[in-house]
Write an enzyme that holds these catalytic residues in place. Structure first.
Site, PDB file in Angstrom:
ATOM      1  N   ARG A 236      -2.671 -14.763   4.341  1.00 28.02           N
ATOM      2  CA  ARG A 236      -3.361 -13.996   5.391  1.00 28.02           C
ATOM      3  C   ARG A 236      -2.740 -14.285   6.761  1.00 28.02           C
ATOM      4  O   ARG A 236      -2.589 -13.381   7.582  1.00 28.02           O
ATOM      5  CB  ARG A 236      -4.871 -14.278   5.367  1.00 28.02           C
ATOM      6  CG  ARG A 236      -5.536 -13.598   4.179  1.00 28.02           C
ATOM      7  CD  ARG A 236      -6.985 -13.984   4.036  1.00 28.02           C
ATOM      8  NE  ARG A 236      -7.828 -13.407   5.063  1.00 28.02           N
ATOM      9  CZ  ARG A 236      -8.318 -12.167   5.028  1.00 28.02           C
ATOM     10  NH1 ARG A 236      -8.003 -11.358   4.035  1.00 28.02           N
ATOM     11  NH2 ARG A 236      -9.107 -11.731   5.987  1.00 28.02           N
TER      12      ARG A 236
ATOM     13  N   GLU B 193      -9.288 -10.159  -8.354  1.00 27.77           N
ATOM     14  CA  GLU B 193      -8.268  -9.125  -8.116  1.00 27.77           C
ATOM     15  C   GLU B 193      -7.044  -9.310  -9.021  1.00 27.77           C
ATOM     16  O   GLU B 193      -6.439  -8.331  -9.470  1.00 27.77           O
ATOM     17  CB  GLU B 193      -7.858  -9.149  -6.646  1.00 27.77           C
ATOM     18  CG  GLU B 193      -8.987  -8.692  -5.726  1.00 27.77           C
ATOM     19  CD  GLU B 193      -8.708  -8.912  -4.237  1.00 27.77           C
ATOM     20  OE1 GLU B 193      -9.601  -8.607  -3.435  1.00 27.77           O
ATOM     21  OE2 GLU B 193      -7.599  -9.375  -3.889  1.00 27.77           O
TER      22      GLU B 193
ATOM     23  N   ASN C 121      -2.176  -0.474   6.481  1.00 28.83           N
ATOM     24  CA  ASN C 121      -1.675  -1.699   7.108  1.00 28.83           C
ATOM     25  C   ASN C 121      -0.679  -2.463   6.222  1.00 28.83           C
ATOM     26  O   ASN C 121      -0.645  -3.687   6.225  1.00 28.83           O
ATOM     27  CB  ASN C 121      -2.852  -2.586   7.548  1.00 28.83           C
ATOM     28  CG  ASN C 121      -3.776  -2.947   6.403  1.00 28.83           C
ATOM     29  OD1 ASN C 121      -3.598  -2.470   5.282  1.00 28.83           O
ATOM     30  ND2 ASN C 121      -4.761  -3.788   6.669  1.00 28.83           N
TER      31      ASN C 121
ATOM     32  N   HIS D 207      -2.225  -5.536   1.253  1.00 29.61           N
ATOM     33  CA  HIS D 207      -3.522  -6.179   1.058  1.00 29.61           C
ATOM     34  C   HIS D 207      -3.283  -7.651   0.754  1.00 29.61           C
ATOM     35  O   HIS D 207      -2.263  -8.004   0.167  1.00 29.61           O
ATOM     36  CB  HIS D 207      -4.241  -5.526  -0.133  1.00 29.61           C
ATOM     37  CG  HIS D 207      -5.445  -6.289  -0.606  1.00 29.61           C
ATOM     38  ND1 HIS D 207      -6.660  -6.212   0.024  1.00 29.61           N
ATOM     39  CD2 HIS D 207      -5.595  -7.173  -1.622  1.00 29.61           C
ATOM     40  CE1 HIS D 207      -7.518  -7.015  -0.592  1.00 29.61           C
ATOM     41  NE2 HIS D 207      -6.900  -7.607  -1.593  1.00 29.61           N
TER      42      HIS D 207
ATOM     43  N   ARG E  61       2.417  -7.061   8.550  1.00 32.07           N
ATOM     44  CA  ARG E  61       1.652  -5.897   9.030  1.00 32.07           C
ATOM     45  C   ARG E  61       2.201  -5.376  10.363  1.00 32.07           C
ATOM     46  O   ARG E  61       2.211  -4.174  10.598  1.00 32.07           O
ATOM     47  CB  ARG E  61       0.170  -6.247   9.127  1.00 32.07           C
ATOM     48  CG  ARG E  61      -0.492  -6.234   7.751  1.00 32.07           C
ATOM     49  CD  ARG E  61      -1.886  -6.773   7.786  1.00 32.07           C
ATOM     50  NE  ARG E  61      -2.621  -6.482   6.563  1.00 32.07           N
ATOM     51  CZ  ARG E  61      -3.729  -7.090   6.217  1.00 32.07           C
ATOM     52  NH1 ARG E  61      -4.264  -8.021   7.009  1.00 32.07           N
ATOM     53  NH2 ARG E  61      -4.349  -6.778   5.103  1.00 32.07           N
TER      54      ARG E  61
ATOM     55  N   LYS F  12       0.819  -1.217   0.000  1.00 40.22           N
ATOM     56  CA  LYS F  12       0.000   0.000   0.000  1.00 40.22           C
ATOM     57  C   LYS F  12       0.860   1.278   0.000  1.00 40.22           C
ATOM     58  O   LYS F  12       2.049   1.244   0.366  1.00 40.22           O
ATOM     59  CB  LYS F  12      -0.926  -0.034   1.216  1.00 40.22           C
ATOM     60  CG  LYS F  12      -1.888  -1.230   1.182  1.00 40.22           C
ATOM     61  CD  LYS F  12      -2.949  -1.113   2.253  1.00 40.22           C
ATOM     62  CE  LYS F  12      -3.905  -2.287   2.181  1.00 40.22           C
ATOM     63  NZ  LYS F  12      -5.072  -2.104   3.066  1.00 40.22           N
TER      64      LYS F  12
ATOM     65  N   PHE G 275     -15.800   2.881   6.036  1.00 43.07           N
ATOM     66  CA  PHE G 275     -14.426   3.296   5.739  1.00 43.07           C
ATOM     67  C   PHE G 275     -14.104   3.295   4.243  1.00 43.07           C
ATOM     68  O   PHE G 275     -12.966   3.557   3.850  1.00 43.07           O
ATOM     69  CB  PHE G 275     -13.419   2.410   6.491  1.00 43.07           C
ATOM     70  CG  PHE G 275     -13.568   0.934   6.232  1.00 43.07           C
ATOM     71  CD1 PHE G 275     -12.996   0.347   5.114  1.00 43.07           C
ATOM     72  CD2 PHE G 275     -14.278   0.121   7.109  1.00 43.07           C
ATOM     73  CE1 PHE G 275     -13.122  -1.012   4.862  1.00 43.07           C
ATOM     74  CE2 PHE G 275     -14.404  -1.249   6.876  1.00 43.07           C
ATOM     75  CZ  PHE G 275     -13.826  -1.809   5.744  1.00 43.07           C
TER      76      PHE G 275
ATOM     77  N   THR H 189      -5.588  -7.648  10.375  1.00 35.69           N
ATOM     78  CA  THR H 189      -5.826  -6.417   9.602  1.00 35.69           C
ATOM     79  C   THR H 189      -5.259  -5.186  10.312  1.00 35.69           C
ATOM     80  O   THR H 189      -4.655  -4.322   9.694  1.00 35.69           O
ATOM     81  CB  THR H 189      -7.349  -6.230   9.381  1.00 35.69           C
ATOM     82  OG1 THR H 189      -7.858  -7.424   8.789  1.00 35.69           O
ATOM     83  CG2 THR H 189      -7.632  -5.055   8.461  1.00 35.69           C
TER      84      THR H 189
ATOM     85  N   TYR I 158     -12.015  -2.152  -4.610  1.00 37.29           N
ATOM     86  CA  TYR I 158     -12.597  -2.394  -3.277  1.00 37.29           C
ATOM     87  C   TYR I 158     -14.130  -2.359  -3.289  1.00 37.29           C
ATOM     88  O   TYR I 158     -14.742  -2.113  -2.243  1.00 37.29           O
ATOM     89  CB  TYR I 158     -12.047  -1.375  -2.278  1.00 37.29           C
ATOM     90  CG  TYR I 158     -10.649  -1.716  -1.769  1.00 37.29           C
ATOM     91  CD1 TYR I 158     -10.439  -2.818  -0.939  1.00 37.29           C
ATOM     92  CD2 TYR I 158      -9.551  -0.946  -2.104  1.00 37.29           C
ATOM     93  CE1 TYR I 158      -9.171  -3.138  -0.467  1.00 37.29           C
ATOM     94  CE2 TYR I 158      -8.275  -1.257  -1.634  1.00 37.29           C
ATOM     95  CZ  TYR I 158      -8.108  -2.354  -0.810  1.00 37.29           C
ATOM     96  OH  TYR I 158      -6.850  -2.678  -0.330  1.00 37.29           O
TER      97      TYR I 158
HETATM   98  P1  CMP Z   1      -7.298  -4.840   3.050  1.00 37.45           P
HETATM   99  O1  CMP Z   1      -6.753  -6.218   3.236  1.00 37.45           O
HETATM  100  O2  CMP Z   1      -6.710  -4.000   1.985  1.00 37.45           O
HETATM  101  O3  CMP Z   1      -8.870  -4.958   2.776  1.00 37.45           O
HETATM  102  C1  CMP Z   1      -9.764  -3.923   3.102  1.00 37.45           C
HETATM  103  C2  CMP Z   1      -9.114  -2.836   3.877  1.00 37.45           C
HETATM  104  O4  CMP Z   1      -9.973  -1.956   4.552  1.00 37.45           O
HETATM  105  C3  CMP Z   1      -8.280  -3.426   4.972  1.00 37.45           C
HETATM  106  O5  CMP Z   1      -7.162  -4.054   4.432  1.00 37.45           O
HETATM  107  C4  CMP Z   1      -8.006  -2.229   5.868  1.00 37.45           C
HETATM  108  O6  CMP Z   1      -6.835  -1.520   5.485  1.00 37.45           O
HETATM  109  C5  CMP Z   1      -9.214  -1.357   5.567  1.00 37.45           C
HETATM  110  N1  CMP Z   1     -10.047  -1.224   6.748  1.00 37.45           N
HETATM  111  C6  CMP Z   1     -10.705  -2.184   7.400  1.00 37.45           C
HETATM  112  N2  CMP Z   1     -11.375  -1.653   8.450  1.00 37.45           N
HETATM  113  C7  CMP Z   1     -11.114  -0.324   8.437  1.00 37.45           C
HETATM  114  C8  CMP Z   1     -11.512   0.756   9.243  1.00 37.45           C
HETATM  115  N3  CMP Z   1     -12.332   0.567  10.294  1.00 37.45           N
HETATM  116  N4  CMP Z   1     -11.052   1.981   8.939  1.00 37.45           N
HETATM  117  C9  CMP Z   1     -10.227   2.173   7.858  1.00 37.45           C
HETATM  118  N5  CMP Z   1      -9.835   1.169   7.049  1.00 37.45           N
HETATM  119  C10 CMP Z   1     -10.266  -0.052   7.346  1.00 37.45           C
END
Ligand code: CMP
Length: 139
Positions: A87, A128, A114, A117, A104, A11, A59, A93, A51
């Site tokens: 994962r 994807e 984070n 992805h 992460r 990211k 979010f 996450t 997304y």
């Molecule tokens: P990712 O694996 O990219 O998939 C969806 C993303 O949404 C996740 O990682 C987080 O970075 C983001 N995400 C999930 N929950 C929140 C939240 N509460 N606020 C902001 N970003 C979020």
């Protein structure tokens, strides 16, 4: 049967902090083979498309604005049971809750930023991967 491919993105904040090299090294150390890779900057519309599954989440706007704010590295990774294996390897996450030593935990800033992805299902791994790569770009 579990598939053997997953899609990752490094990211924008992790790219900005200079973590492309360390993250790719960690991915390789984990036994994931890079079968496709590109350095790109998504438009807001492309981030919204990527997304789309999170469209109804509170979010979504923050996430898509951030993901289109700077360059990312996208890659297709191959390993047995790739989606679950990756994962587990990247950690929870929220970097604050990710196990020590995971990508992460090491390179994430916060929940949105984070570091990486990882696809959450085989079906999404395919969607994807097709979003970023043609068949000619996979080795
Ligand atoms: P990712 O694996 O990219 O998939 C969806 C993303 O949404 C996740 O990682 C987080 O970075 C983001 N995400 C999930 N929950 C929140 C939240 N509460 N606020 C902001 N970003 C979020």
């Amino acid at each position: 049967m579990a598939g053997n491919k997953t899609l990752t993105m490094i990211k924008p904040m992790a790219v900005k902090k200079g973590f492309i090299g360390p993250i790719l090294a960690k991915i390789t150390e984990g036994g994931f083979k890079i079968v496709a890779m590109k350095y790109a900057k998504l438009t807001l519309e492309q981030a919204q498309k990527f997304y789309e599954v999170h469209k109804e989440r509170p979010f979504y706007d923050e996430l898509t604005a951030f993901m289109s704010s700077g360059p990312i590295v996208a890659a297709i990774l191959e390993k047995e049971n790739a989606v679950e294996a990756y994962r587990n390897y990247i950690g929870a996450t929220d970097p604050a809750k990710a196990a020590p030593g995971t990508i992460r935990a090491l390179y994430g800033t916060n929940l949105g930023m984070n570091a990486v992805h990882g696809s959450d299902s085989d079906e999404n791994a395919t969607i994807e991967s097709d979003f970023f790569f043609s068949q000619l770009e996979r080795f």
